[in-house]
Design a protein around this motif. Structure first.
Motif, mmCIF file in Angstrom:
data_model
loop_
_atom_site.group_PDB
_atom_site.id
_atom_site.type_symbol
_atom_site.label_atom_id
_atom_site.label_comp_id
_atom_site.label_asym_id
_atom_site.label_seq_id
_atom_site.Cartn_x
_atom_site.Cartn_y
_atom_site.Cartn_z
ATOM 1 N N PHE A 148 0.847 -1.164 -0.047
ATOM 2 C CA PHE A 148 -0.139 0.018 -0.188
ATOM 3 C C PHE A 148 0.869 1.227 0.074
ATOM 4 C CE2 PHE A 148 -2.584 3.189 2.343
ATOM 5 C CZ PHE A 148 -3.763 3.295 1.500
ATOM 6 N N CYS A 149 1.934 1.089 0.731
ATOM 7 C CA CYS A 149 2.791 2.383 0.621
ATOM 8 C C CYS A 149 4.073 2.268 -0.132
ATOM 9 C CB CYS A 149 3.252 2.539 2.313
ATOM 10 S SG CYS A 149 2.130 2.785 3.375
ATOM 11 N N TYR A 150 3.689 1.693 -1.119
ATOM 12 C CA TYR A 150 5.146 1.460 -2.303
ATOM 13 C C TYR A 150 5.618 2.854 -2.628
ATOM 14 C CZ TYR A 150 7.231 0.646 -6.872
ATOM 15 O OH TYR A 150 7.986 0.405 -7.956
ATOM 16 N N GLU A 151 4.936 3.698 -2.692
ATOM 17 C CA GLU A 151 5.407 5.084 -3.200
ATOM 18 C C GLU A 151 5.763 6.064 -2.228
ATOM 19 O OE1 GLU A 151 2.940 6.466 -6.307
ATOM 20 O OE2 GLU A 151 3.625 5.200 -7.670
ATOM 21 N N ASN A 152 5.561 5.488 -0.807
ATOM 22 C CA ASN A 152 5.721 6.533 0.167
ATOM 23 C C ASN A 152 6.418 5.950 1.449
ATOM 24 O OD1 ASN A 152 5.496 8.529 2.154
ATOM 25 N ND2 ASN A 152 3.699 9.128 1.617
ATOM 26 N N TYR A 153 7.787 5.912 1.674
ATOM 27 C CA TYR A 153 8.273 5.082 2.574
ATOM 28 C C TYR A 153 7.998 5.734 4.163
ATOM 29 C CZ TYR A 153 11.981 3.061 5.634
ATOM 30 O OH TYR A 153 12.636 2.418 6.692
ATOM 31 N N ASP A 154 8.086 7.011 4.303
ATOM 32 C CA ASP A 154 7.776 7.831 5.205
ATOM 33 C C ASP A 154 6.333 7.288 5.810
ATOM 34 O OD1 ASP A 154 10.102 8.898 5.480
ATOM 35 O OD2 ASP A 154 9.436 10.694 4.423
ATOM 36 N N ASN A 155 5.351 7.181 5.062
ATOM 37 C CA ASN A 155 4.028 6.910 5.276
ATOM 38 C C ASN A 155 3.953 5.388 5.798
ATOM 39 O OD1 ASN A 155 1.357 7.417 5.613
ATOM 40 N ND2 ASN A 155 0.859 7.021 3.274
ATOM 41 N N LEU A 156 4.985 4.736 5.278
ATOM 42 C CA LEU A 156 5.075 3.170 5.622
ATOM 43 C C LEU A 156 5.274 3.038 7.156
ATOM 44 C CD1 LEU A 156 5.326 0.307 4.745
ATOM 45 C CD2 LEU A 156 7.775 0.657 4.364
ATOM 46 N N LEU A 157 6.222 3.850 7.392
ATOM 47 C CA LEU A 157 6.542 3.721 9.035
ATOM 48 C C LEU A 157 5.532 3.976 10.053
ATOM 49 C CD1 LEU A 157 10.439 5.006 9.310
ATOM 50 C CD2 LEU A 157 9.467 2.888 8.737
ATOM 51 N N ASP A 158 4.759 5.053 9.440
ATOM 52 C CA ASP A 158 3.765 5.392 10.574
ATOM 53 C C ASP A 158 2.746 4.465 10.264
ATOM 54 O OD1 ASP A 158 2.636 7.473 12.320
ATOM 55 O OD2 ASP A 158 1.334 7.917 10.463
ATOM 56 N N THR A 159 2.167 4.057 8.988
ATOM 57 C CA THR A 159 1.377 2.936 8.968
ATOM 58 C C THR A 159 1.444 1.949 9.518
ATOM 59 O OG1 THR A 159 0.899 4.236 6.812
ATOM 60 C CG2 THR A 159 -0.240 2.268 7.379
ATOM 61 N N VAL A 160 2.832 1.324 9.535
ATOM 62 C CA VAL A 160 2.910 -0.170 10.222
ATOM 63 C C VAL A 160 2.843 0.199 11.768
ATOM 64 C CG1 VAL A 160 4.908 -1.698 10.721
ATOM 65 C CG2 VAL A 160 4.663 -0.656 8.433
ATOM 66 N N ARG A 161 3.463 1.188 12.269
ATOM 67 C CA ARG A 161 3.196 1.420 13.514
ATOM 68 C C ARG A 161 1.758 1.286 14.170
ATOM 69 N NH1 ARG A 161 7.717 5.506 13.410
ATOM 70 N NH2 ARG A 161 9.438 4.175 14.115
ATOM 71 N N GLN A 180 10.184 -6.271 8.750
ATOM 72 C CA GLN A 180 9.572 -6.876 7.802
ATOM 73 C C GLN A 180 8.914 -6.120 6.728
ATOM 74 O OE1 GLN A 180 9.551 -10.074 6.907
ATOM 75 N NE2 GLN A 180 7.603 -10.421 5.887
ATOM 76 N N ALA A 181 8.346 -5.067 7.167
ATOM 77 C CA ALA A 181 7.741 -4.233 5.873
ATOM 78 C C ALA A 181 8.954 -3.698 5.088
ATOM 79 C CB ALA A 181 6.897 -3.220 6.675
ATOM 80 N N ALA A 182 10.009 -3.107 5.630
ATOM 81 C CA ALA A 182 11.225 -2.733 5.095
ATOM 82 C C ALA A 182 11.608 -3.532 3.964
ATOM 83 C CB ALA A 182 12.123 -1.986 5.910
ATOM 84 N N ALA A 183 11.710 -4.704 4.553
ATOM 85 C CA ALA A 183 12.455 -5.871 3.468
ATOM 86 C C ALA A 183 11.415 -6.109 2.468
ATOM 87 C CB ALA A 183 12.413 -7.177 4.356
ATOM 88 N N ILE A 184 10.239 -6.225 2.654
ATOM 89 C CA ILE A 184 9.300 -6.290 1.423
ATOM 90 C C ILE A 184 9.360 -5.186 0.518
ATOM 91 C CG2 ILE A 184 6.780 -6.456 0.898
ATOM 92 C CD1 ILE A 184 6.319 -7.826 3.318
ATOM 93 N N TYR A 185 9.330 -3.991 1.098
ATOM 94 C CA TYR A 185 9.443 -2.583 0.286
ATOM 95 C C TYR A 185 10.598 -2.539 -0.559
ATOM 96 C CZ TYR A 185 9.883 2.603 -0.234
ATOM 97 O OH TYR A 185 9.940 3.680 -0.888
ATOM 98 N N GLN A 186 11.669 -3.057 0.208
ATOM 99 C CA GLN A 186 13.150 -3.188 -0.893
ATOM 100 C C GLN A 186 12.899 -3.903 -2.069
ATOM 101 O OE1 GLN A 186 16.389 -1.855 2.677
ATOM 102 N NE2 GLN A 186 16.783 -3.653 1.665
ATOM 103 N N SER A 187 12.461 -5.164 -1.511
ATOM 104 C CA SER A 187 12.058 -6.133 -2.599
ATOM 105 C C SER A 187 11.298 -5.717 -3.755
ATOM 106 C CB SER A 187 11.638 -7.382 -1.965
ATOM 107 O OG SER A 187 12.642 -8.334 -1.245
ATOM 108 N N LEU A 188 10.510 -5.242 -3.508
ATOM 109 C CA LEU A 188 9.497 -4.609 -4.311
ATOM 110 C C LEU A 188 10.033 -3.651 -5.327
ATOM 111 C CD1 LEU A 188 6.146 -3.407 -2.685
ATOM 112 C CD2 LEU A 188 6.437 -5.334 -4.398
ATOM 113 N N HIS A 189 11.119 -2.948 -4.847
ATOM 114 C CA HIS A 189 11.706 -1.831 -5.617
ATOM 115 C C HIS A 189 13.023 -2.411 -6.436
ATOM 116 C CE1 HIS A 189 9.225 0.798 -3.380
ATOM 117 N NE2 HIS A 189 9.329 1.745 -4.441
ATOM 118 N N LEU A 190 13.358 -3.652 -6.331
ATOM 119 C CA LEU A 190 14.675 -4.115 -7.141
ATOM 120 C C LEU A 190 13.788 -5.052 -8.154
ATOM 121 C CD1 LEU A 190 16.552 -5.244 -3.912
ATOM 122 C CD2 LEU A 190 17.284 -3.486 -5.632
ATOM 123 N N ASN A 191 15.024 -5.124 -9.360
ATOM 124 C CA ASN A 191 14.562 -5.627 -10.627
ATOM 125 C C ASN A 191 14.987 -7.260 -10.333
ATOM 126 O OD1 ASN A 191 14.607 -6.739 -13.238
ATOM 127 N ND2 ASN A 191 15.493 -4.983 -13.977
#
Ligand code: F2R
Ligand code: MG
Ligand code: MG
Length: 349
Positions: A148-161, A180-191
């Motif tokens: 859900f927060c694919y385009e917004n890492y700052d929003n990711l932290l707040d939403t996960v909390r 765990q969310a950060a690991a998924i986020y990084q994976s999504l952004h890699l080729n």
């Protein structure tokens, strides 16, 4: 490439489901699988991947039930509505209480329902003598938030909390979900068509957790930066030459329990370790290898399998997920659809 990205969204949701469904029969306390059980696991994966056969569908557990509720809420509300998420968790629990929920978290559901969701903050805070839970229940369900927060890492932290604190308020429980969310986020952004640099994958996570754990200091923890330290261990283990580290060493240093601190770094390690062949696991498919390896470590197999699957699926996409195997997992079509819907909401097209 939007079609690859869509496939990665699906892959993460489906990976979370597969790891849970395939891992739960091996949930065995704290031991890694014996050689005999590892062979049973290999043969069962082979069979599930092979031509379709009539077999009971593999049921999901609390991990996927909560992942589903969270994804559905984000898709329908198009933003985080914490009370709506809490209501869905509770409804789903009371409809199907026998999905193997954590022993403590049920008390939170009872209290939430008892006062009709008037106060959704206090029940989780009161867990374990007001310490809050450090279980991996926040991390195991977090994949939809990372998507859900694919385009917004700052929003990711707040939403996960916010979403984790419905049930888990201990700093270690919350930060496990963030990792765990950060690991998924990084994976999504890699080729996935380029070789993964496993060291820089861990370094990026170390940098993120360093910042988060520094910002949260002063809470009286014996060890102020536990995830940064465990990620250092992941990096050391992943750097070992030859056949890679022995299973006993992995378990001694990273763990396989229901504690977020001793399962989230383990799942990240499984994903990274499976970039290369692993002895005793016969497959060319690195997505399958990651989940099979995670389950072979024993302990909290459904959850470590599920968290590994969510990270690996976000990296490889649906293409690497065997469709026969998917058909043996309960509700796989619903999870694919939720991946699509999260993609449509989260990615500007
Ligand atoms: N419950 C399980 N597995 C147990 C066996 C399942 C069996 N196969 C069956 O079907 O019955 N799995 C599920 O629970 C884990 C997620 O748990 P969650 O949501 O974090 O729950 P909880 O209760 O908050 O925490 C889990 C346990 O951790 C210990 N704990 C947590 N915080 C603590 C604290 N501050 N002090 C002391 N202990 C604490 C407690 O033992 C909790 O019960 C996933 O594996 C999921 O699959
Ligand atoms: Mg479970
Ligand atoms: Mg579990």
């Amino acid at each position: 490439d939007l079609s690859l990205l869509r496939s990665k969204f699906r892959g993460s949701m489906l990976g979370a489901l597969i790891g849970d469904c395939l891992g739960s029969p091996y949930d065995n306390g704290y031991n890694y699988l014996s050689n005999g059980m590892k062979l049973v696991l290999q043969k069962s994966f082979d069979k599930l991947e092979g031509p379709m056969f009539k077999a009971p569908v593999m049921q999901f557990t609390d991990d996927s039930a909560m992942t589903y509720s969270l994804a559905k809420s984000l898709v329908e509300q198009k933003e985080l509505e914490v009370v709506d998420v809490a209501k869905r968790f509770v409804k789903s629990y009371f409809l199907e209480p026998n999905r193997g929920y954590g022993a403590g978290v049920v008390t939170v559901f009872q209290k939430l329902r008892g006062d009709k969701f008037a106060d959704i903050v206090t029940p989780a805070k009161q867990q374990f003598n007001n310490q809050g839970s450090w279980g991996n229940g926040g991390a195991m369900r977090v994949a939809p938030v990372a998507l859900f927060c694919y385009e917004n890492y700052d929003n990711l932290l707040d939403t996960v909390r916010k979403v984790t604190q419905i049930t888990h308020t201990h700093k270690v429980g919350v930060d496990g979900a963030i990792l765990q969310a950060a690991a998924i986020y990084q994976s999504l952004h890699l080729n996935p068509n380029e070789t993964l640099n496993v060291i820089s994958f861990v370094d990026d996570l170390i940098q993120k957790m360093d910042q988060i754990e520094k910002d949260e200091e002063g809470l009286g923890l014996a060890e102020p930066q536990p995830y940064k330290i465990q990620l250092g261990v992941v990096k050391a283990l992943i750097s070992e030459d030859g056949d890679g580290p022995d299973v006993k060493d992995v378990l001694k240093k990273l763990g396989n329990s229901v504690a977020a601190l001793y399962s989230v770094p383990t799942a990240i390690f499984c994903f990274l370790r499976a970039q290369k062949p692993i002895s005793g696991i016969q497959t060319e498919n690195p997505f399958r290898r990651a989940i099979q390896y995670a389950i072979s470590l024993g302990g909290d197999t459904d959850t470590i399998g599920s968290m590994t699957g969510a990270i690996a699926g976000a990296y490889y996409g649906e293409e690497k997920i065997n469709s026969n195997m998917l058909q043996h997992c309960e509700s796989s079509e619903e999870f694919r659809v939720l991946g699509d819907k999260l993609f449509e909401i989260a990615v500007k097209q």
